[in-house]
Design a protein around this motif. Structure first.
Motif, PDB file in Angstrom:
ATOM      1  N   HIS A   1       0.835  -1.207   0.000  1.00  0.00           N
ATOM      2  CA  HIS A   1       0.000   0.000   0.000  1.00  0.00           C
ATOM      3  C   HIS A   1       0.866   1.253   0.000  1.00  0.00           C
ATOM      4  N   VAL A   2       1.965   1.211   0.724  1.00  0.00           N
ATOM      5  CA  VAL A   2       2.889   2.347   0.757  1.00  0.00           C
ATOM      6  C   VAL A   2       3.499   2.556  -0.624  1.00  0.00           C
ATOM      7  N   ARG A   3       3.868   1.478  -1.307  1.00  0.00           N
ATOM      8  CA  ARG A   3       4.438   1.591  -2.651  1.00  0.00           C
ATOM      9  C   ARG A   3       3.416   2.166  -3.630  1.00  0.00           C
ATOM     10  N   MET A   4       2.165   1.778  -3.475  1.00  0.00           N
ATOM     11  CA  MET A   4       1.118   2.284  -4.356  1.00  0.00           C
ATOM     12  C   MET A   4       0.936   3.789  -4.171  1.00  0.00           C
ATOM     13  N   ALA A   5       0.889   4.212  -2.923  1.00  0.00           N
ATOM     14  CA  ALA A   5       0.747   5.650  -2.663  1.00  0.00           C
ATOM     15  C   ALA A   5       1.964   6.420  -3.153  1.00  0.00           C
ATOM     16  N   GLU A   6       3.122   5.816  -3.019  1.00  0.00           N
ATOM     17  CA  GLU A   6       4.354   6.443  -3.502  1.00  0.00           C
ATOM     18  C   GLU A   6       4.300   6.642  -5.013  1.00  0.00           C
ATOM     19  N   ALA A   7       3.834   5.631  -5.730  1.00  0.00           N
ATOM     20  CA  ALA A   7       3.721   5.734  -7.186  1.00  0.00           C
ATOM     21  C   ALA A   7       2.706   6.804  -7.584  1.00  0.00           C
ATOM     22  N   LEU A   8       1.613   6.901  -6.841  1.00  0.00           N
ATOM     23  CA  LEU A   8       0.597   7.909  -7.135  1.00  0.00           C
ATOM     24  C   LEU A   8       1.171   9.314  -7.015  1.00  0.00           C
ATOM     25  N   LEU A   9       1.890   9.577  -5.936  1.00  0.00           N
ATOM     26  CA  LEU A   9       2.456  10.912  -5.732  1.00  0.00           C
ATOM     27  C   LEU A   9       3.522  11.227  -6.771  1.00  0.00           C
ATOM     28  N   PHE A  10       4.313  10.225  -7.120  1.00  0.00           N
ATOM     29  CA  PHE A  10       5.394  10.460  -8.078  1.00  0.00           C
ATOM     30  C   PHE A  10       4.853  10.820  -9.461  1.00  0.00           C
ATOM     31  N   ALA A  11       3.757  10.187  -9.853  1.00  0.00           N
ATOM     32  CA  ALA A  11       3.217  10.405 -11.195  1.00  0.00           C
ATOM     33  C   ALA A  11       2.199  11.537 -11.258  1.00  0.00           C
ATOM     34  N   ALA A  12       1.777  12.039 -10.114  1.00  0.00           N
ATOM     35  CA  ALA A  12       0.726  13.066 -10.099  1.00  0.00           C
ATOM     36  C   ALA A  12       1.262  14.388 -10.616  1.00  0.00           C
ATOM     37  N   SER A  13       0.466  15.060 -11.442  1.00  0.00           N
ATOM     38  CA  SER A  13       0.851  16.376 -11.961  1.00  0.00           C
ATOM     39  C   SER A  13       0.478  17.500 -11.012  1.00  0.00           C
TER      40      SER A  13
ATOM     41  N   TYR B   1      10.793   9.360   3.413  1.00  0.00           N
ATOM     42  CA  TYR B   1      11.464  10.399   2.631  1.00  0.00           C
ATOM     43  C   TYR B   1      11.977  11.559   3.484  1.00  0.00           C
ATOM     44  N   ALA B   2      11.978  11.393   4.787  1.00  0.00           N
ATOM     45  CA  ALA B   2      12.356  12.503   5.667  1.00  0.00           C
ATOM     46  C   ALA B   2      13.775  12.986   5.396  1.00  0.00           C
ATOM     47  N   ASP B   3      14.702  12.085   5.138  1.00  0.00           N
ATOM     48  CA  ASP B   3      16.108  12.450   4.928  1.00  0.00           C
ATOM     49  C   ASP B   3      16.541  12.301   3.470  1.00  0.00           C
ATOM     50  N   ALA B   4      15.584  12.171   2.567  1.00  0.00           N
ATOM     51  CA  ALA B   4      15.918  11.998   1.156  1.00  0.00           C
ATOM     52  C   ALA B   4      16.009  13.345   0.451  1.00  0.00           C
ATOM     53  N   GLY B   5      16.417  13.300  -0.790  1.00  0.00           N
ATOM     54  CA  GLY B   5      16.496  14.539  -1.557  1.00  0.00           C
ATOM     55  C   GLY B   5      15.135  15.092  -1.919  1.00  0.00           C
ATOM     56  N   VAL B   6      14.132  14.220  -1.874  1.00  0.00           N
ATOM     57  CA  VAL B   6      12.746  14.613  -2.125  1.00  0.00           C
ATOM     58  C   VAL B   6      11.939  14.275  -0.887  1.00  0.00           C
ATOM     59  N   ASN B   7      11.111  15.193  -0.440  1.00  0.00           N
ATOM     60  CA  ASN B   7      10.274  14.995   0.740  1.00  0.00           C
ATOM     61  C   ASN B   7       8.810  14.877   0.336  1.00  0.00           C
ATOM     62  N   VAL B   8       8.069  14.105   1.128  1.00  0.00           N
ATOM     63  CA  VAL B   8       6.611  14.041   0.980  1.00  0.00           C
ATOM     64  C   VAL B   8       6.013  15.042   1.964  1.00  0.00           C
ATOM     65  N   VAL B   9       5.351  16.047   1.438  1.00  0.00           N
ATOM     66  CA  VAL B   9       4.841  17.127   2.271  1.00  0.00           C
ATOM     67  C   VAL B   9       3.346  17.311   2.022  1.00  0.00           C
ATOM     68  N   ARG B  10       2.699  17.897   2.997  1.00  0.00           N
ATOM     69  CA  ARG B  10       1.265  18.208   2.901  1.00  0.00           C
ATOM     70  C   ARG B  10       1.124  19.713   2.744  1.00  0.00           C
ATOM     71  N   VAL B  11       0.538  20.141   1.658  1.00  0.00           N
ATOM     72  CA  VAL B  11       0.375  21.559   1.362  1.00  0.00           C
ATOM     73  C   VAL B  11      -1.083  21.826   1.046  1.00  0.00           C
ATOM     74  N   ALA B  12      -1.683  22.739   1.803  1.00  0.00           N
ATOM     75  CA  ALA B  12      -3.087  23.108   1.593  1.00  0.00           C
ATOM     76  C   ALA B  12      -3.994  21.887   1.616  1.00  0.00           C
ATOM     77  N   GLY B  13      -3.719  20.961   2.536  1.00  0.00           N
ATOM     78  CA  GLY B  13      -4.561  19.784   2.681  1.00  0.00           C
ATOM     79  C   GLY B  13      -4.328  18.710   1.636  1.00  0.00           C
ATOM     80  N   ARG B  14      -3.281  18.832   0.827  1.00  0.00           N
ATOM     81  CA  ARG B  14      -2.995  17.850  -0.211  1.00  0.00           C
ATOM     82  C   ARG B  14      -1.533  17.399  -0.117  1.00  0.00           C
ATOM     83  N   TRP B  15      -1.281  16.224  -0.675  1.00  0.00           N
ATOM     84  CA  TRP B  15       0.046  15.619  -0.588  1.00  0.00           C
ATOM     85  C   TRP B  15       0.789  15.752  -1.905  1.00  0.00           C
ATOM     86  N   GLN B  16       2.085  15.990  -1.813  1.00  0.00           N
ATOM     87  CA  GLN B  16       2.918  16.039  -3.003  1.00  0.00           C
ATOM     88  C   GLN B  16       4.380  15.815  -2.625  1.00  0.00           C
TER      89      GLN B  16
END
Length: 263
Positions: A51-63, A92-107
């Protein structure tokens, strides 16, 4: 006497054995409950890796950023989206790319400390309009020149935006104010103008013959047509001339005197 004593003590042993058995069963039940609770905690803390991998793929491909609802629609029913996203944030806390929540959405976003690596500065080429080119030529050959004089030469009004655009390029500057009624601002070219066009001074501007040879002027010009002689920027100012500029006079905020007729 001894038989009576042994008989009376047997019920006490039976009760003790019964109490011990109950205590053991209760202990086993408590242990089972604790293990079940620990298993539930572990399940909430560590969501399914798929499930984590699926969500990761969704965020990576989302425009664009995704909401919890959009992520939940793509995941199997009943998946705890909050737990999945928490696992991604930690991953992704210490990676070059972070997963952040902005305005109630994830990217996914570049880590703050690495943003400078992706900053790119480049000079943007801007084409001047025909009106700006005409105005620039008039200023170059007729400087120092006022806006009214520019409009008189062009035969049309000159918007303030044209002059602002030329000043923004760094090719035109305000040279001062003319000592005439209204004290209009005069304009002239800058050193950046000379550098861009490869001129040593204003006197090196192409003359009538050069412009004709380049095909920039009509061959059938009036016989009395003559090229203006621009005033060099470092020319000494004559305080007695009518078209003299007052340099460093742009901050003159002396109030005008107004005389009203007496009643």
């Amino acid at each position: 006497m001894n038989d009576t004593t042994r008989a009376s003590s047997s019920p006490d042993k039976d009760r003790g054995a019964s109490s011990g058995a109950c205590a053991g069963e209760q202990a086993r039940e408590d242990t089972g409950d604790a293990q079940a609770a620990d298993a539930g905690i572990m399940e909430n803390a560590a969501p399914d890796a798929q499930h984590v991998r699926m969500a990761e793929a969704l965020l990576f491909a989302a425009s664009q950023p995704l909401s919890d609802e959009e992520i939940a629609e793509a995941l199997p029913a009943g998946v705890d989206v909050a737990a999945v996203m928490a696992a991604l944030v930690e991953k992704y806390a210490d990676a070059g790319v972070n997963v952040v929540r902005v305005a109630g959405r994830w990217q996914m976003r570049t880590a703050e400390d690495l943003r400078h690596l992706l900053r790119k500065e480049e000079v943007q080429t801007r084409r001047l309009s025909r009106a700006a080119l005409e105005t620039l030529a008039i200023i170059a050959y007729h400087q120092p020149v006022t806006r009214a004089e520019i409009e008189d030469i062009r035969g049309v009004s000159t918007s303030k935006g044209v002059l602002d655009a030329l000043m923004e390029t760094g090719w035109v500057r305000i040279r001062g104010r003319r000592r005439v009624p209204g004290r209009p601002v005069t304009y002239g070219t800058t050193d950046a103008f000379l550098e861009h066009f490869g001129l040593e001074s204003i006197a090196d501007l192409p003359g009538l013959g050069e412009l004709k040879a380049a095909g920039l002027l009509d061959a059938s010009l009036p016989p009395d047509f003559a090229m203006p002689a621009p005033s060099p920027q470092d020319e000494a100012l004559d305080p007695n001339a009518d078209d003299t500029l007052e340099q460093d006079d742009l901050e003159d905020d002396t109030p005008l005197e107004m005389h009203l007729p007496e009643k």
